[in-house]
Motif scaffolding. Structure first.
Motif, short mmCIF file in Angstrom:
data_model
loop_
_atom_site.label_atom_id
_atom_site.label_comp_id
_atom_site.label_asym_id
_atom_site.label_seq_id
_atom_site.Cartn_x
_atom_site.Cartn_y
_atom_site.Cartn_z
N ASP A 2 -52.49 77.55 -0.05
CA ASP A 2 -51.18 78.09 0.31
C ASP A 2 -50.28 76.97 0.79
O ASP A 2 -50.73 76.03 1.46
N LEU A 4 -47.97 74.86 3.03
CA LEU A 4 -47.95 74.73 4.48
C LEU A 4 -46.62 75.19 5.09
O LEU A 4 -46.57 75.47 6.29
N CYS A 6 -44.05 77.57 3.36
CA CYS A 6 -43.66 78.97 3.06
C CYS A 6 -44.86 79.90 2.98
O CYS A 6 -44.70 81.12 2.91
N HIS A 7 -46.07 79.33 2.93
CA HIS A 7 -47.34 80.07 2.94
C HIS A 7 -47.60 80.86 1.66
O HIS A 7 -48.50 81.70 1.62
N ARG A 8 -46.82 80.58 0.61
CA ARG A 8 -47.10 81.20 -0.68
C ARG A 8 -48.17 80.39 -1.40
O ARG A 8 -48.30 79.20 -1.20
N GLN A 9 -48.89 81.06 -2.27
CA GLN A 9 -49.98 80.38 -2.99
C GLN A 9 -49.42 79.36 -3.97
O GLN A 9 -48.43 79.62 -4.67
#
Length: 229
Positions: A2, A4, A6-9
């Protein structure tokens, strides 16, 4: 993995060669959309004294003022502009203590430093004991996971004094010099070339205090590189 920020994959393609042979491939930590929010400084259009993005290579007004009141040679190069995206990153990394965020720029910054003029010592600016106790890490060395630095300086800031990040511009410029040479280093740095490393060049007061300390100890040349300006 993910992102660091925006935490999207992050979806990555792995070449067949990496699956068949035991090679090391660095994992991508930050997505391209988030990285696009940060703006690199164009060296051909930046101040030759501090690295600020502008319309020419001429010295900016800040550097002209420094030049008028100093006698030593010093310049800074910076990789990114200190814009809103970078301010948000620094807030989360330094002041919220998200140590994982060092991986957003550690490789890029290390490569940038490696492109500079050959020097004898790379020196990351130290932090004082109070900052160690509250933050738990030096934000500069966190960005240098692929480089080796030498601890030549120590910082001794009074406990009651504000940190640089808490001061306004005028207060920053009036800050006293808290740097000292490590007691084990005086002889090894005489006539040496030093490259100071820091995260942000704001007024230049901190980096210039460090350079003054090193010049006074006998260094031949002191310059600096920062992640942003």
């Amino acid at each position: 993995m993910d992102c660091l920020l925006c935490h999207r994959q992050i979806r990555e393609s792995w070449p067949l060669g990496f699956l068949m042979l035991p090679q090391k491939k660095r994992v991508t930590t930050t997505c391209s959309d988030c990285l696009a929010a940060f703006h690199k400084i164009d060296r051909e259009m930046s101040c030759e004294g501090c690295g600020r993005q502008q319309n020419s290579r001429k010295l900016c007004q800040d550097c002209l003022k420094w030049q008028a009141k100093t006698t030593y040679d010093f310049s800074n190069r910076a990789l990114f502009q200190y814009d809103e995206a970078m301010k948000t990153y620094m807030h989360d990394y330094k002041f919220q203590g998200n140590y994982q965020l060092r991986h957003v720029f550690d490789v890029t910054f290390s490569h940038f430093i490696g492109m500079q003029t050959e020097v004898d010592f790379l020196v990351a600016l130290p932090i004082d004991r109070q900052t160690w106790q509250t933050r738990g890490f030096n934000q500069v060395t966190g960005l240098l996971t692929e480089l080796s630095t030498t601890d030549l300086l120590v910082m001794d800031r009074q406990k009651k004094e504000k940190r640089q990040s808490q001061k306004k511009r005028r207060e920053r410029l009036k800050t006293s010099n808290h740097f000292q040479i490590d007691v084990e280093c005086p002889e090894q740095i005489k006539n040496k070339r030093i490259l100071l490393l820091d995260d942000v060049y704001t007024t230049g007061r901190t980096l210039r205090h460090a350079s003054e300390t090193l010049y006074a100890a006998g260094c031949r040349k002191v310059d600096s590189v920062t992640l942003c300006r």
